[in-house]
Every structure is written in structure tokens, then in C-alpha cells.
Scaffold this active site. Structure first.
Site, PDB file in Angstrom:
ATOM      1  N   GLY A   1       0.786  -1.229   0.000  1.00  0.00           N
ATOM      2  CA  GLY A   1       0.000   0.000   0.000  1.00  0.00           C
ATOM      3  C   GLY A   1       0.814   1.274   0.000  1.00  0.00           C
ATOM      4  O   GLY A   1       0.259   2.367   0.120  1.00  0.00           O
TER       5      GLY A   1
ATOM      6  N   ILE B   1     -10.073   1.783 -10.722  1.00  0.00           N
ATOM      7  CA  ILE B   1     -11.355   1.073 -10.734  1.00  0.00           C
ATOM      8  C   ILE B   1     -12.092   1.429  -9.449  1.00  0.00           C
ATOM      9  O   ILE B   1     -11.641   1.099  -8.357  1.00  0.00           O
ATOM     10  CB  ILE B   1     -11.148  -0.452 -10.835  1.00  0.00           C
ATOM     11  CG1 ILE B   1     -10.217  -0.811 -12.007  1.00  0.00           C
ATOM     12  CG2 ILE B   1     -12.487  -1.160 -10.966  1.00  0.00           C
ATOM     13  CD1 ILE B   1     -10.714  -0.380 -13.357  1.00  0.00           C
TER      14      ILE B   1
ATOM     15  N   GLU C   1      -1.346  -7.484  -9.247  1.00  0.00           N
ATOM     16  CA  GLU C   1       0.052  -7.775  -8.948  1.00  0.00           C
ATOM     17  C   GLU C   1       0.179  -9.236  -8.548  1.00  0.00           C
ATOM     18  O   GLU C   1      -0.818  -9.932  -8.319  1.00  0.00           O
ATOM     19  CB  GLU C   1       0.589  -6.882  -7.825  1.00  0.00           C
ATOM     20  CG  GLU C   1      -0.088  -7.078  -6.482  1.00  0.00           C
ATOM     21  CD  GLU C   1       0.456  -6.147  -5.411  1.00  0.00           C
ATOM     22  OE1 GLU C   1       1.313  -5.311  -5.730  1.00  0.00           O
ATOM     23  OE2 GLU C   1       0.013  -6.259  -4.262  1.00  0.00           O
TER      24      GLU C   1
ATOM     25  N   ARG D   1       5.412 -14.873  -2.462  1.00  0.00           N
ATOM     26  CA  ARG D   1       5.687 -15.348  -1.101  1.00  0.00           C
ATOM     27  C   ARG D   1       4.426 -15.969  -0.535  1.00  0.00           C
ATOM     28  O   ARG D   1       3.354 -15.913  -1.153  1.00  0.00           O
ATOM     29  CB  ARG D   1       6.101 -14.166  -0.211  1.00  0.00           C
ATOM     30  CG  ARG D   1       5.085 -13.029  -0.248  1.00  0.00           C
ATOM     31  CD  ARG D   1       5.372 -11.935   0.736  1.00  0.00           C
ATOM     32  NE  ARG D   1       4.587 -10.732   0.511  1.00  0.00           N
ATOM     33  CZ  ARG D   1       3.333 -10.553   0.861  1.00  0.00           C
ATOM     34  NH1 ARG D   1       2.663 -11.534   1.444  1.00  0.00           N
ATOM     35  NH2 ARG D   1       2.706  -9.409   0.623  1.00  0.00           N
TER      36      ARG D   1
ATOM     37  N   VAL E   1      -0.191 -13.576   4.398  1.00  0.00           N
ATOM     38  CA  VAL E   1      -0.724 -13.556   5.764  1.00  0.00           C
ATOM     39  C   VAL E   1      -1.974 -14.428   5.851  1.00  0.00           C
ATOM     40  O   VAL E   1      -2.176 -15.188   6.798  1.00  0.00           O
ATOM     41  CB  VAL E   1      -1.042 -12.111   6.199  1.00  0.00           C
ATOM     42  CG1 VAL E   1      -1.741 -12.093   7.557  1.00  0.00           C
ATOM     43  CG2 VAL E   1       0.218 -11.256   6.230  1.00  0.00           C
TER      44      VAL E   1
ATOM     45  N   ARG F   1      -7.558 -10.436  11.318  1.00  0.00           N
ATOM     46  CA  ARG F   1      -6.221 -10.083  11.788  1.00  0.00           C
ATOM     47  C   ARG F   1      -6.350  -9.363  13.132  1.00  0.00           C
ATOM     48  O   ARG F   1      -7.055  -8.350  13.232  1.00  0.00           O
ATOM     49  CB  ARG F   1      -5.516  -9.181  10.774  1.00  0.00           C
ATOM     50  CG  ARG F   1      -5.350  -9.821   9.409  1.00  0.00           C
ATOM     51  CD  ARG F   1      -4.445  -8.992   8.516  1.00  0.00           C
ATOM     52  NE  ARG F   1      -4.381  -9.552   7.169  1.00  0.00           N
ATOM     53  CZ  ARG F   1      -3.456  -9.232   6.264  1.00  0.00           C
ATOM     54  NH1 ARG F   1      -2.515  -8.335   6.580  1.00  0.00           N
ATOM     55  NH2 ARG F   1      -3.452  -9.790   5.070  1.00  0.00           N
TER      56      ARG F   1
END
Length: 450
Positions: free
Chosen positions: A165, A203, A288, A292, A295, A338
Site C-alpha cells: 500500500g 477502478i 500484482e 511469497r 498472511v 487479523r
């Protein structure tokens, strides 16, 4: 199979990796900063090595010290987890040069997909839909302005080497363009060491949906279905669920095939994620690729019954992937909240401190991934996420009911957390109905509570 690896991370993801290694009979070496000497991951690993001071740059980002620890302890591989060095091509290249297996994709792939502009070019050539924009080199402000006029407002200016971000500016009209263009370049330089940016169409109020990819070293690529990641604040995910309530079977199949095609286009290996923006009409665009573990990987594990970290370790060990696309079935529904040490009533200010009381929820369909314990001191130097609460049910309604019950049970004393805020999301009528997008928190919760 690898026999011994070093975990170049901390917190709950380090603990998560150690658990997978134990079940595969792989010995582990934890690294830690001076601040983290009493952290849970250092106690759970077979060995632990201090690699520097409290600041990330002195420890968890200290490539030389980490590689030295790996060599001195006789490790064959390094698992980077997420964050820190997990998407750093220089570190992955150094691992190769030291004959250490980087448990992730090749450094060339990380470098390629880390440059968001180049990634867009590759996806376009592979017929993967991308958001309209310009990924070439922007020569000057005047050049950027001409591009903006051709693309049309609203648009986004994004750091080419960005992530998390950072280095992103939304521009709604031409009057805002110059200020935001300069601000995005400054932030890109500060965060990523280069001020290269690109411009794409914005968008409005999209869904953020990602597909989990696994790829072995023998050219087999599969996807494990999607995750709905639209519940965000400041481009950071807050709550995720799988599968997405928005996708129908036809769109899910189409996006899954495109995700696999995207991974194949860059000769991808190991675990990765293809992230899409989806508009109200069901049109989707590549955003994107995260090279990896994510989370939010646990919710995919819950609905597929596939241990993604174990698969990473097997692939890195040179084993052929036994999973075939036709074998992967999505069953039930999973949600992840989270859990952050932060104060939602005070602009989500981080709240480090000592945990004086702790009770974690349990029961059928409840999972807690965390590295905290009673008496643990949450340091001020790292991310505020201290855990992940995951629930699984036969359907979405059941998963929500379990999550509300589990949040009610979750007790953390001594620090302020976002547990009540997560409960507020779950109780909102639009969330219950699945009627939300990336602007939900900003428009329906934060502004209404101000």
C-alpha cells in the site's frame, strides 16, 4: 527433503513455519533481534541466533548476518515468511550464491514481478487482463500529464517497485495531479529506493480477489481457489474469507485459469498469489503477484485441507507436487480476522506493551495463529499484527457465527486491540449480505464512527 532450515522472520509466521517443519522432521534455526530474545519462535525452534539490534534494518533485514547465521548453523535453506526479505531479489540471489535454498521463487522472478510496470507488460503479452494504463518509463511531469489525460480520471499513480500500500496516490481530477504525482515519487523513493512510478485507471470500489498458486520445479502449476480480500483500510487487509461470496462458478473457473496462466508466464516456482481487481459487472484485472506466502493463507488451507507451508518445503526440496488441479475441492467457508495491537478509536494507533492477561478461543472450527503469551512484551519496532483468528464452517453463515463466538472469547489484557472493531464488521448488515468492497471500512465504519 531438506534436513535443516533457517527461518528469516519472527512472530506468528515463524511459529507457523516451525510447526510445519516439525511435522516434516526438518530441524529449524530461528533468528531474533535483541528485542526478541524472549519471543516464542526462539523458544520453539531447535536453535536460535541473535542477528542484530531491535530495529529491522539491524536484524531482520540484515542480509549478511542472516546468511552468516545460516552457514554457521549448517542450514540448507532459508524460509523468508512474509514481509522483511521475502520479496527481496538481492537476498534470494545471495542465497543462491551461497548455495542455500531460498524457499520461494527464483530471484529473477521476484525481481520481475516486483517491478509492477514490467509485470503488467508480461501479463499483457500472456493475454492476462490488466487495468488500462501505462507501464513504460515516464520521462517527465509533462509526459505523465499527457498520459493521465489519455487514460482519464480517476486514476492511480503507483510506485513501480511498490507493495504494502505504499507509494500509491488516487487522483480524481487534473487539478490534483501534480501534487499527487510528486508525492507518489517521493514516497516511492523513500520506501523502495527508486522514484519510478506508473499510471493506471482507477477502478472505483472494486473487489480485491486473489488466487493462491502452487508450482513445483517440474512445470506443474495449480491454483487453490480464491480469497476475498476486499475488507481493507489504507490498502491493508483487515479480514479475509474463502471462497468469495461474489464469484459464481463460471467466473471462479475463468479467473483460476487466468491465474495459472499468469504464473506460467513467469516460470513461477513455489507458493505465490495472483491478485485481481474485480468490478461490479464481473470484469477482472491483474493487479500484482505476491511472490511469497500470504498472511491470509490459513483460510485457503481450511477450505482445501492442503498445508501450504508444507507444500513450500516439499517443492523447495525438489519433490514433484502430488496435487492435481482436478483433485482440489473447495469445501465449506473460512474467515480470518487479523488481530492487531492498535486502537481503532484513536486512528488505529499502534499499542505496544506487556500482555497481562491472555485467553485464546478454541473449539471445533477455530484456529489461532499467534506468537503471543501472557507476560510477552509487544515491541514498538515491528508490525502491529499479533495474531490471526481463523474460523471454518459448513457455510458462510456458520463461519460468521463461529467467528463472533471466538472473538467474544478472545481476551487480551494490558494492550488495546482491534477485536471489538472486527466484531463490528461482522455485525454490519452489508458484510452479512456480502455487499462490500475495498471502500467498505472507510465509508461504512471509520467515517461513521468519527
Amino acid at each position: 527433503m531438506l534436513k535443516k532450515i533457517l527461518i528469516a522472520n519472527r512472530g506468528e509466521i515463524a511459529v507457523r513455519i516451525i510447526r510445519a517443519c516439525r511435522e516434516l522432521n526438518i530441524r529449524t534455526v530461528a533468528i531474533y533481534s535483541e528485542q526478541d530474545k524472549d519471543a516464542l519462535h526462539t523458544q520453539m525452534a531447535d536453535e536460535a541466533v541473535c542477528v542484530g539490534g531491535p530495529l529491522s534494518k539491524d536484524s531482520y533485514l540484515n542480509m549478511t548476518n542472516i546468511l552468516s547465521a545460516c552457514v554457521l548453523t549448517g542450514c540448507e535453506g532459508i524460509h523468508p515468511g512474509f514481509g522483511f526479505l521475502s520479496e527481496n531479489p538481492k537476498f534470494a540471489k545471495m542465497c543462491r550464491e551461497c548455495n542455500i535454498k531460498f524457499i520461494g521463487p527464483d530471484y529473477e522472478t521476484i525481481e520481475l514481478m516486483g517491478d509492477k510496470a514490467r509485470a503488467r507488460e508480461i501479463m499483457k503479452k500472456a493475454n492476462v487482463p490488466v487495468v488500462p494504463g501505462y507501464e513504460g518509463e515516464i520521462l517527465s511531469y509533462d509526459h505523465a500529464l499527457d498520459l493521465a489525460k489519455n487514460i482519464g480520471f480517476p486514476l492511480m499513480i503507483k510506485a513501480a517497485a511498490g507493495g504494502g500500500g505504499k507509494g500509491i496516490r488516487i487522483v480524481r481530477d487534473i487539478k490534483e495531479f501534480k501534487h499527487n504525482f510528486e508525492a507518489a515519487k517521493l514516497e516511492a523513493k523513500a520506501c523502495f529506493g527508486e522514484d519510478k512510478v506508473y499510471i493506471e485507471k482507477f477502478i472505483e470500489n472494486p473487489r480485491h480477489i486473489e488466487f493462491q498458486i502452487l508450482a513445483d520445479e517440474y512445470n506443474k502449476v495449480v491454483h487453490l481457489g480464491e480469497r476475498e480480500c476486499s475488507m481493507q483500510r489504507n490498502n491493508q487487509k483487515v479480514l479475509e474469507e474463502a471462497p468469495s461470496i461474489f464469484l459464481n462458478d463460471n467466473l471462479r473457473e475463468k479467473m483460476g485459469k487466468v491465474a495459472v496462466k499468469a504464473a506460467e508466464a513467469v516460470d513461477y516456482k513455489n507458493a505465490g498469489t495472483i491478485e485481481f481487481l474485480v468490478d461490479d459487472s464481473g470484469e477482472f484485472y491483474f493487479m500484482e503477484m505476491n511472490t511469497r506466502i500470504q498472511v491470509e493463507h490459513p483460510i485457503t488451507e481450511m477450505v482445501t485441507n492442503i498445508d501450504i507451508v508444507k507444500e513450500q518445503l516439499k517443492i523447495a526440496s525438489g519433490m514433484k507436487m502430488e496435487i492435481n488441479q482436478e483433485d482440489i475441492k473447495i469445501s465449506g467457508h473460512a474467515i480470518e480476522c487479523r488481530i492487531n495491537a492498535e486502537d481503532p478509536k484513536n486512528n488505529f494507533r499502534p499499542c505496544p506493551g506487556v500482555i497481562t492477561e491472555l485467553y485464546t478461543p478454541s473449539g471445533l472450527g477455530v484456529r489461532v495463529d499467534s506468537a503471543i503469551y501472557c507476560g510477552y512484551e509487544i515491541p514498538p519496532y515491528y508490525d502491529s499484527m499479533i495474531g490471526k483468528l481463523i474460523t471454518f464452517g459448513d457455510d458462510r453463515e456458520n463461519a460468521i457465527i463461529k467467528m463472533k463466538r471466538a472473538l467474544d472469547e478472545f481476551a487480551i489484557g494490558g494492550v488495546t486491540t482491534n477485536i471489538d472493531f472486527q466484531y463490528e464488521i461482522l455485525e454490519h448488515e452489508d458484510f452479512i449480505n456480502g455487499n462490500y468492497n475495498t471502500s467498505f471500512i472507510e465509508n461504512k465504519l471509520v467515517n461513521n464512527n468519527a
